[in-house]
Design an enzyme around this catalytic site. Structure first.
Site, short mmCIF file in Angstrom:
data_model
loop_
_atom_site.label_atom_id
_atom_site.label_comp_id
_atom_site.label_asym_id
_atom_site.label_seq_id
_atom_site.Cartn_x
_atom_site.Cartn_y
_atom_site.Cartn_z
CE1 TYR A 26 -10.02 1.73 8.11
CE2 TYR A 26 -10.76 3.01 10.00
CZ TYR A 26 -9.77 2.65 9.12
OH TYR A 26 -8.51 3.21 9.24
N GLY A 46 -0.38 4.96 -1.10
CA GLY A 46 -1.48 5.62 -0.40
C GLY A 46 -1.02 6.82 0.41
CD GLN A 47 -3.81 10.83 4.35
OE1 GLN A 47 -4.65 10.00 4.72
NE2 GLN A 47 -3.77 12.05 4.83
CE LYS A 64 -7.49 -0.06 10.04
NZ LYS A 64 -6.31 -0.54 9.31
CG ASP A 85 -5.33 -8.04 -4.97
OD1 ASP A 85 -5.45 -7.94 -3.73
OD2 ASP A 85 -6.30 -8.18 -5.73
N GLY A 92 0.85 -1.21 0.00
CA GLY A 92 0.00 0.00 0.00
C GLY A 92 0.87 1.25 0.00
P1 NAD Z 1 -4.98 4.93 1.49
O1 NAD Z 1 -6.35 4.57 1.07
O2 NAD Z 1 -4.44 6.27 1.11
O3 NAD Z 1 -3.95 3.83 0.98
C1 NAD Z 1 -4.23 2.46 1.06
C2 NAD Z 1 -3.48 1.78 -0.05
O4 NAD Z 1 -3.89 0.42 -0.08
C3 NAD Z 1 -3.76 2.38 -1.43
O5 NAD Z 1 -2.55 2.72 -2.04
C4 NAD Z 1 -4.47 1.25 -2.18
O6 NAD Z 1 -4.09 1.20 -3.55
C5 NAD Z 1 -3.95 0.03 -1.44
N1 NAD Z 1 -4.81 -1.13 -1.60
C6 NAD Z 1 -6.15 -1.19 -1.62
N2 NAD Z 1 -6.56 -2.45 -1.86
C7 NAD Z 1 -5.45 -3.20 -2.02
C8 NAD Z 1 -5.21 -4.56 -2.28
N3 NAD Z 1 -6.22 -5.43 -2.47
N4 NAD Z 1 -3.93 -4.98 -2.36
C9 NAD Z 1 -2.91 -4.15 -2.18
N5 NAD Z 1 -3.07 -2.84 -1.93
C10 NAD Z 1 -4.33 -2.37 -1.85
O7 NAD Z 1 -4.87 4.71 3.06
P2 NAD Z 1 -3.84 5.32 4.11
O8 NAD Z 1 -4.45 6.55 4.66
O9 NAD Z 1 -2.48 5.39 3.54
O10 NAD Z 1 -3.94 4.20 5.24
C11 NAD Z 1 -3.01 3.15 5.38
C12 NAD Z 1 -3.36 2.36 6.61
O11 NAD Z 1 -3.40 3.23 7.75
C13 NAD Z 1 -4.75 1.70 6.55
O12 NAD Z 1 -4.70 0.47 7.20
C14 NAD Z 1 -5.61 2.65 7.33
O13 NAD Z 1 -6.73 2.00 7.88
C15 NAD Z 1 -4.65 3.13 8.40
N6 NAD Z 1 -5.05 4.41 8.98
C16 NAD Z 1 -5.10 5.56 8.22
C17 NAD Z 1 -5.52 6.74 8.79
C18 NAD Z 1 -5.60 8.03 7.99
O14 NAD Z 1 -6.11 9.04 8.47
N7 NAD Z 1 -5.07 8.07 6.75
C19 NAD Z 1 -5.87 6.79 10.14
C20 NAD Z 1 -5.84 5.61 10.88
C21 NAD Z 1 -5.41 4.42 10.30
#
Ligand code: NAD
Length: 318
Positions: A142, A11-12, A146, A53, A8
């Site tokens: 969600y 992602g963010q 978690k 994936d 991942g």
């Molecule tokens: P995001 O949605 O920006 O990134 C998630 C990534 O997972 C994406 O790049 C997406 O392409 C990838 N993804 C989705 N399905 C997939 C699959 N089947 N196989 C492989 N990759 C896949 O999320 P984020 O904000 O970067 O969050 C990352 C983690 O941190 C997550 O577990 C999220 O729950 C957790 N989190 C985030 C926040 C927040 O505010 N951003 C807060 C608490 C927890």
């Protein structure tokens, strides 16, 4: 940590975590993986990069084997708002993905970082000074993934000796990658709107107080936890970590100090408001402070100033 896999990575969190890990451990030692990315994405063109994936256990196993990874940062998930729209898919990605990661880690003796969330709490949890160990009965799919994820990581640690470690992140604010469909996305979107048009329609009520953190602190927390002495960790999965707590109204007021003409309107989305209302306002992160020396560096004014500078650069560069 010698050879690190980031799942991942586009992602963010992943974009900034991958960059931080590559500068700390060497670019060759951090394998980025992405899913559904455009081929033009900077990370996709970087090396080492693989498509993955996470539901494909064999593909995951092959990558870990090929690169001889010893640590996995598992960031792939569907976030809160998207997961409410697609609960079955969210269960598939969030739970089956995690168990594949844990199984791979067991077979290849990898350490695992798993990010949990304030979403792992629910309406019966104390919303203020939320304890490290408390009621966890979330009302979102969600949140359910978690809580189950935290427990599964604990299980793999106790049962199989896998070095699992996790954080309960609050909402994260960042300038590099856009958020992926969470309930706290407004706190990123508002900066783009403020710089571009001096106007933002907020989908949460003005007084919705939530726990929040700036991305540089979130990245530091993940790296620091994974580098900590494992024998000192009592609450491995997962540690409350927090930095600040604010409402949309307070965030808008802080932005107005820099952009006096900025205006916010409230057009409440009942679905996301209901999720936000079930989450803590501010967690107690004493266990993280005591067990591995956690301390946030960014408060609201410092974060807002930096975010506006970063977004200004991004939108108006050239
Ligand atoms: P995001 O949605 O920006 O990134 C998630 C990534 O997972 C994406 O790049 C997406 O392409 C990838 N993804 C989705 N399905 C997939 C699959 N089947 N196989 C492989 N990759 C896949 O999320 P984020 O904000 O970067 O969050 C990352 C983690 O941190 C997550 O577990 C999220 O729950 C957790 N989190 C985030 C926040 C927040 O505010 N951003 C807060 C608490 C927890």
């Amino acid at each position: 940590m010698n050879k690190i896999l980031v799942i991942g990575a586009t992602g963010q969190i992943g974009v900034e975590l991958t960059a931080a890990l590559r500068s700390r451990y060497g670019a060759d030692n951090v394998v980025a993986t992405g899913f559904n990315q455009s081929p033009g994405d900077a990370l996709v063109k970087s090396d080492p990069y693989c498509h993955l994936d996470v539901r494909n256990a064999a593909a995951l196993d092959r990558i870990v084997e090929e690169y001889r990874c010893d640590t996995i940062f598992h960031l792939a998930a569907l976030l809160s708002a998207v997961a409410e729209e697609k609960p079955q898919l969210a269960w598939d990605i969030n739970m089956n993905g995690l168990i594949h990661v844990l199984e791979t880690a067991r077979m290849h003796r990898c350490a695992v970082f798993f990010p949990s969330s304030i979403g792992a709490f629910g309406p019966e949890t104390p919303a203020l000074d939320t304890p490290q160990v408390t009621v966890q009965r979330p009302t979102t799919l969600y949140g359910i993934t978690k809580v189950a994820g935290e427990l599964l990581c604990d299980y793999y640690c106790h049962r199989f000796g896998v070095d699992t470690r996790g954080l309960r992140y609050p909402g994260l604010v960042s300038s590099k990658a856009l958020p992926g469909g969470g309930t706290t996305d407004y706190a990123v979107d508002i900066f783009y709107a403020a710089v571009a048009s001096q106007h933002y329609d907020c989908y949460l009520r003005a007084d919705t107080r939530l726990d929040m953190m700036y991305m540089p602190d979130a990245i530091r927390a993940a790296v620091r936890l994974m580098e900590a002495d494992g024998s000192a960790l009592r609450h491995r999965n997962a540690y409350n970590v927090t930095a600040m707590s604010f409402t949309p109204e307070q965030l808008a007021a802080e932005i107005q100090k820099h952009i006096p003409g900025f205006r916010i309107r409230y057009k409440v989305d009942p679905a996301r408001q209901a999720i936000a209302d079930s989450w803590p306002r501010h967690m107690n992160d004493e266990a993280a402070r005591v067990e591995w020396g956690w301390r946030a560096e960014y408060d609201l004014p410092v974060m807002v100033k930096d975010m506006l500078e970063q977004i200004e650069l991004k939108l108006h560069k050239g």
